[in-house]
Design an enzyme around this catalytic site. Structure first.
Site, PDB file in Angstrom:
ATOM      1  N   GLU A 118      24.548 -13.714 -23.178  1.00 39.51           N
ATOM      2  CA  GLU A 118      25.140 -13.746 -21.832  1.00 39.51           C
ATOM      3  C   GLU A 118      25.264 -15.182 -21.334  1.00 39.51           C
ATOM      4  O   GLU A 118      26.259 -15.539 -20.682  1.00 39.51           O
ATOM      5  CB  GLU A 118      24.285 -12.929 -20.862  1.00 39.51           C
ATOM      6  CG  GLU A 118      24.399 -11.429 -21.066  1.00 39.51           C
ATOM      7  CD  GLU A 118      23.596 -10.642 -20.056  1.00 39.51           C
ATOM      8  OE1 GLU A 118      24.067  -9.565 -19.669  1.00 39.51           O
ATOM      9  OE2 GLU A 118      22.500 -11.102 -19.660  1.00 39.51           O
TER      10      GLU A 118
ATOM     11  N   ASP B 219      26.485 -12.689 -17.225  1.00 42.83           N
ATOM     12  CA  ASP B 219      26.381 -11.243 -17.023  1.00 42.83           C
ATOM     13  C   ASP B 219      27.551 -10.733 -16.185  1.00 42.83           C
ATOM     14  O   ASP B 219      28.172  -9.708 -16.512  1.00 42.83           O
ATOM     15  CB  ASP B 219      25.049 -10.928 -16.337  1.00 42.83           C
ATOM     16  CG  ASP B 219      24.912  -9.458 -15.987  1.00 42.83           C
ATOM     17  OD1 ASP B 219      24.748  -8.642 -16.916  1.00 42.83           O
ATOM     18  OD2 ASP B 219      24.980  -9.122 -14.793  1.00 42.83           O
TER      19      ASP B 219
END
EC number: 3.1.26.3
Length: 256
Positions: A114, A42
Site C-alpha cells: 500500500e 490505501d
C-alpha cells in the site's frame, strides 16, 4: 539499497527513488517510515480498484462490487501480490523485527505494498498509480469469478440449491470433542433430495458448518448435472410419439 529489480517488476520507475525507499521502510527501522504512505496508498488503491471493477463488471450491483473490492484489497490479497513482487527481499526493518521474521509477516508486506501505491501517487499522480494497480490486478481478475469471490461455503451452497429449486440444507451438531477451551465440533450437513450427507469439523460450530458445507457443495455440484440430464431424458421419452397398436377388428375385416 539497489531497487532497480523491484522497479522492473513494478513496471514503473520512480523519478524520486527516495519515495520508494521510504515505502519499504518499517517503523522499527527509522523515523522516516512508511505509515503515512500506507495511509495514502490505501485510499488510492480502494479508489482505483473500485474504478476498475465498475468498468469491468457492468452487471454487478453495488453490494457485489463492494464484496469483490473488499476481497481484492484485504490483507491476504495484498500479501500475495507483495510476495509475487518479492518485497520481503527489499524491506528495511529494525534489527528486532528482522530477527523475529518480520520480512515474512503478511501485515508488514501488505502495508509495504500500500505504501508503494502511495509513493507512486506522490511521484507521478493518480493515473500512474492506477496503471500500476491495473497491472497487478488484471491477471488476478482474469482467474476469479466475481459472482462467488468472497462468499463462504454455506452461502454458495444455499445459492446453488436455490438456483435449482432444491430445499435448503440441514445442519446438525452430532458431536463435540476435547476440553472446553479447545473443543472440536462435528457437524453433519444433509441435502435430503439428493441423498447427500457429509460431515465437517472445526474449532467452532460455525467453522464446522462451513467445512461441511464445502464438502456438500462438492457433492451437490456433481449430482445436480446428473439429475438434470436424467430429468431431460425422461421428459424426452414421455413426449416422443408412441407407435399406434394395430386394430384387431381391422385385421379381421382385411382377412375376410
Amino acid at each position: 539499497m539497489n531497487l532497480d529489480a523491484l522497479q522492473q517488476r513494478l513496471g514503473y520507475r520512480f523519478s524520486k527513488p527516495e519515495l520508494l525507499q521510504q515505502a519499504l521502510t518499517h517503523r522499527s527501522h527509522s523515523a522516516q517510515h512508511n505509515e503515512r504512505l500506507e495511509f495514502l496508498g490505501d485510499s488510492v488503491l480502494n479508489c482505483a480498484v473500485a474504478d476498475m471493477l465498475f468498468g469491468m463488471f457492468g452487471k454487478l450491483d453495488e453490494g457485489d462490487l463492494s464484496r469483490v473490492r473488499a476481497n481484492l484489497v484485504k490483507q491476504q490479497a495484498l500479501y500475495e501480490i507483495a510476495q509475487m513482487l518479492q518485497l520481503s527481499e527489499v524491506l528495511r526493518l529494525g534489527e528486532g523485527e528482522l530477527k523475529s521474521g518480520g520480512f515474512r509477516r503478511p501485515s508488514i508486506l501488505a502495508d509495504a505494498l500500500e505504501a508503494i501505491v502511495g509513493a507512486v501517487f506522490l511521484d507521478a499522480g493518480f493515473e500512474a498509480a492506477r496503471t500500476l494497480i491495473r497491472k497487478l490486478y488484471i491477471p488476478i481478475l482474469e482467474q476469479v469469478d466475481p459472482r462467488t469471490l468472497g462468499k463462504d461455503a454455506k452461502t454458495l451452497l444455499q445459492e446453488y440449491l436455490q438456483g435449482h429449486k432444491i430445499a435448503l440444507p440441514q445442519y446438525n451438531v452430532i458431536a463435540t470433542h476435547g476440553a472446553a477451551h479447545s473443543q472440536q465440533f462435528e457437524v453433519e450437513c444433509m441435502v435430503p433430495k439428493l441423498e447427500v450427507r457429509v460431515f465437517g469439523t472445526g474449532a467452532s460450530r460455525r467453522a464446522a458448518e462451513q467445512a461441511a458445507a464445502k464438502l456438500a457443495l462438492d457433492e451437490v455440484q456433481k449430482l445436480v448435472p446428473q439429475l438434470l440430464k436424467r430429468s431431460r431424458a425422461e421428459r424426452t421419452g414421455k413426449t416422443r410419439k408412441q407407435p399406434v397398436p394395430p386394430d384387431p377388428q381391422l385385421s379381421l375385416r382385411l382377412k375376410e
